[in-house]
Design a protein around this motif. Structure first.
Motif, short mmCIF file in Angstrom:
data_model
loop_
_atom_site.label_atom_id
_atom_site.label_comp_id
_atom_site.label_asym_id
_atom_site.label_seq_id
_atom_site.Cartn_x
_atom_site.Cartn_y
_atom_site.Cartn_z
N ARG A 74 0.85 -1.19 0.00
CA ARG A 74 0.00 0.00 0.00
C ARG A 74 0.89 1.24 0.00
O ARG A 74 1.64 1.47 0.95
CB ARG A 74 -0.91 -0.01 1.22
CG ARG A 74 -1.88 -1.20 1.28
CD ARG A 74 -2.49 -1.34 2.66
NE ARG A 74 -1.47 -1.64 3.67
CZ ARG A 74 -1.71 -1.75 4.96
NH1 ARG A 74 -2.96 -1.61 5.42
NH2 ARG A 74 -0.74 -2.01 5.82
N VAL A 75 0.79 2.01 -1.07
CA VAL A 75 1.68 3.15 -1.27
C VAL A 75 0.97 4.47 -0.98
O VAL A 75 -0.10 4.74 -1.52
CB VAL A 75 2.23 3.18 -2.72
CG1 VAL A 75 3.17 4.36 -2.91
CG2 VAL A 75 2.94 1.87 -3.04
N LEU A 76 1.59 5.27 -0.12
CA LEU A 76 1.09 6.60 0.19
C LEU A 76 2.05 7.63 -0.37
O LEU A 76 3.27 7.47 -0.26
CB LEU A 76 0.95 6.78 1.70
CG LEU A 76 0.48 8.15 2.21
CD1 LEU A 76 -0.39 7.98 3.46
CD2 LEU A 76 1.67 9.06 2.53
N VAL A 77 1.52 8.69 -0.97
CA VAL A 77 2.36 9.75 -1.53
C VAL A 77 1.94 11.10 -0.98
O VAL A 77 0.77 11.49 -1.07
CB VAL A 77 2.29 9.77 -3.08
CG1 VAL A 77 3.15 10.91 -3.63
CG2 VAL A 77 2.74 8.44 -3.67
N PHE A 78 2.89 11.81 -0.41
CA PHE A 78 2.68 13.19 0.02
C PHE A 78 2.99 14.09 -1.18
O PHE A 78 4.14 14.18 -1.62
CB PHE A 78 3.60 13.56 1.17
CG PHE A 78 3.34 12.82 2.45
CD1 PHE A 78 2.28 13.17 3.27
CD2 PHE A 78 4.16 11.77 2.84
CE1 PHE A 78 2.03 12.50 4.47
CE2 PHE A 78 3.93 11.09 4.03
CZ PHE A 78 2.87 11.46 4.85
N ALA A 79 1.98 14.71 -1.74
CA ALA A 79 2.18 15.55 -2.92
C ALA A 79 1.05 16.56 -3.02
O ALA A 79 -0.03 16.37 -2.46
CB ALA A 79 2.24 14.68 -4.18
N GLN A 80 1.32 17.60 -3.77
CA GLN A 80 0.30 18.63 -4.00
C GLN A 80 0.44 19.17 -5.41
O GLN A 80 1.46 18.97 -6.07
CB GLN A 80 0.43 19.76 -2.98
CG GLN A 80 1.80 20.41 -2.94
CD GLN A 80 1.97 21.33 -1.75
OE1 GLN A 80 1.05 21.61 -1.00
NE2 GLN A 80 3.20 21.85 -1.56
N GLY A 81 -0.62 19.83 -5.90
CA GLY A 81 -0.58 20.41 -7.24
C GLY A 81 -0.47 19.35 -8.32
O GLY A 81 -1.11 18.29 -8.25
N ASP A 82 0.35 19.61 -9.33
CA ASP A 82 0.52 18.68 -10.44
C ASP A 82 1.05 17.33 -9.96
O ASP A 82 0.69 16.28 -10.52
CB ASP A 82 1.49 19.26 -11.48
CG ASP A 82 0.91 20.47 -12.20
OD1 ASP A 82 -0.33 20.64 -12.18
OD2 ASP A 82 1.70 21.25 -12.78
N ALA A 83 1.90 17.34 -8.95
CA ALA A 83 2.47 16.09 -8.44
C ALA A 83 1.39 15.18 -7.87
O ALA A 83 1.47 13.95 -7.97
CB ALA A 83 3.52 16.39 -7.37
N GLY A 142 -2.09 12.90 -0.94
CA GLY A 142 -2.59 14.11 -0.32
C GLY A 142 -1.47 14.94 0.26
O GLY A 142 -0.29 14.61 0.13
N ALA A 143 -1.85 16.00 0.95
CA ALA A 143 -0.87 16.91 1.53
C ALA A 143 -1.24 17.15 3.00
O ALA A 143 -1.07 16.27 3.84
CB ALA A 143 -0.82 18.22 0.74
N ASP A 164 2.10 0.82 3.69
CA ASP A 164 3.37 0.09 3.79
C ASP A 164 4.57 0.91 3.35
O ASP A 164 5.70 0.59 3.72
CB ASP A 164 3.31 -1.19 2.95
CG ASP A 164 2.14 -2.08 3.35
OD1 ASP A 164 2.13 -2.53 4.50
OD2 ASP A 164 1.24 -2.28 2.51
N MET A 165 4.35 1.93 2.54
CA MET A 165 5.45 2.76 2.08
C MET A 165 4.97 4.18 1.87
O MET A 165 3.87 4.40 1.34
CB MET A 165 6.04 2.23 0.77
CG MET A 165 7.19 3.07 0.22
SD MET A 165 7.93 2.36 -1.25
CE MET A 165 8.69 0.91 -0.52
N ALA A 166 5.78 5.13 2.29
CA ALA A 166 5.46 6.54 2.10
C ALA A 166 6.50 7.19 1.20
O ALA A 166 7.71 7.01 1.40
CB ALA A 166 5.40 7.26 3.45
N ILE A 167 6.01 7.93 0.22
CA ILE A 167 6.86 8.65 -0.72
C ILE A 167 6.47 10.12 -0.65
O ILE A 167 5.30 10.44 -0.40
CB ILE A 167 6.65 8.11 -2.16
CG1 ILE A 167 6.98 6.61 -2.22
CG2 ILE A 167 7.49 8.89 -3.18
CD1 ILE A 167 6.52 5.93 -3.49
N ALA A 168 7.42 11.00 -0.85
CA ALA A 168 7.11 12.43 -0.80
C ALA A 168 7.90 13.18 -1.85
O ALA A 168 9.00 12.78 -2.23
CB ALA A 168 7.43 13.00 0.59
N THR A 169 7.32 14.27 -2.34
CA THR A 169 8.07 15.18 -3.19
C THR A 169 8.85 16.13 -2.27
O THR A 169 8.44 16.37 -1.13
CB THR A 169 7.13 15.98 -4.11
OG1 THR A 169 6.10 16.59 -3.31
CG2 THR A 169 6.48 15.06 -5.14
#
Length: 237
Positions: free
Chosen positions: A74-83, A96-97, A112-117
Motif C-alpha cells: 500500500r503506497v502513500l504519496v505526500f504531494a500537491q498540485g501537479d504532483a 494528499g498533503a 506500507d510505504m510513504a513517498i514524498a516530493t
C-alpha cells in the motif's frame, strides 16, 4: 535450556553443524524447513564488518525484488498540485498533503510505504515521531523523496517489491527475501538483487572485511549459514 518443540527439533536436523551452504542450497533447505501452518517469510541476516557508531561506515540502501515480496504494497504519496495528479494517475493508494499529514498525526498508519516530493518534506518532517518509529519516514537516501516526474517509476518499483536495508546498532542488516511459497528461482533472483544493492552501497569509510557472515532463515525455522565466496559473487564482488 529452551524447549523448541517437536516441529522445530525436526527441521533443525536439516542444519549440518559447521557447514556453509551455497545460496541455492540454503534457499532450498529454508523452504524445506518452513513447515508452519502459515506461509513463512524468508529472511536474510548479514553481520557486517562495520562500526555503526562511525557515520562514515553506516550503510543504507534499497533493493528491488524481481519476484516481489508476496503481499500487496500500500503506497502513500505526500504531494500537491501537479504532483498529486501524477501520483494518482500512477496508482498510489493514498495521495494528499495537509489532509494526510493531519490524519497520520492522529495515529493512522495503514500503509506500507510513504513517498514524498521535496516540497512536502517541511510538513512531513513534523511526523517523525509517528513515521520514524515504524520505518515509514520518506528519506532521499532510501529513494522515497523524489521529484514529481519520478513518482510513476518509484510507485511502480514499490508495487513490484522494494525493500530498504540499514545497518543496525549491532552492525547487522536484517531484511526479507519473500515467502516460503515462492519457487527457488524467484528467491534466488531476490537474493541476487539484494546482494548487488548491498555491495553497491559499501561506504567509502568501510575497512577490512565488509560482510562477515550471511544467514538465510524463515519465520519459524533455523538459520542456514551461507558460504561467503559464492554469496558475494552474486553481488559482483
Amino acid at each position: 535450556m529452551v524447549d523448541h518443540g517437536k516441529r522445530f527439533d525436526a527441521v533443525e536436523k536439516l542444519v549440518e553443524a559447521g557447514k556453509e551452504y551455497t545460496p541455492a542450497e540454503a534457499i532450498a533447505l529454508a523452504k524445506k524447513a518452513a513447515t508452519a501452518k502459515f506461509d513463512e517469510t524468508v529472511e536474510v541476516h548479514l553481520r557486517m564488518g562495520l562500526d555503526p557508531r562511525n557515520s562514515a561506515q553506516v550503510v543504507r540502501g534499497v533493493a528491488l525484488m524481481p519476484a516481489g515480496l508476496g503481499k500487496k504494497v500500500r503506497v502513500l504519496v505526500f504531494a500537491q498540485g501537479d504532483a498529486e495528479k501524477i501520483a494518482r494517475d500512477a496508482g498510489a493508494d493514498f495521495v494528499g498533503a495537509d489532509d494526510l499529514v493531519a490524519k497520520i498525526n492522529e495515529g493512522w498508519t495503514e500503509f506500507d510505504m510513504a513517498i514524498a516530493t521535496p516540497d512536502m518534506m517541511g510538513k512531513v518532517g513534523k511526523l517523525g515521531k509517528v513515521l520514524g518509529r515504524k520505518g515509514l519516514m520518506p528519506n532521499p537516501k532510501a529513494g522515497t523523496v523524489v521529484a514529481a516526474g519520478d513518482l510513476p517509476q518509484t510507485i511502480k518499483e514499490a508495487r513490484m517489491g522494494r525493500v530498504e536495508f540499514k545497518l543496525d546498532r549491532s552492525a547487522i542488516i536484517h531484511t526479507v527475501l519473500g515467502k516460503a511459497s515462492f519457487d527457488e528461482a524467484g528467491l534466488m533472483q531476490n537474493l541476487t538483487s539484494l546482494m548487488e544493492a548491498i555491495v553497491r552501497a559499501k561506504p567509502s569509510g568501510a575497512k577490512g572485511q565488509y560482510i562477515k557472515s550471511v544467514y538465510v532463515t524463515t519465520t519459524m525455522g533455523p538459520g542456514f549459514k551461507l558460504d561467503l565466496r559464492p554469496t558475494m559473487a552474486l553481488g559482483g564482488a
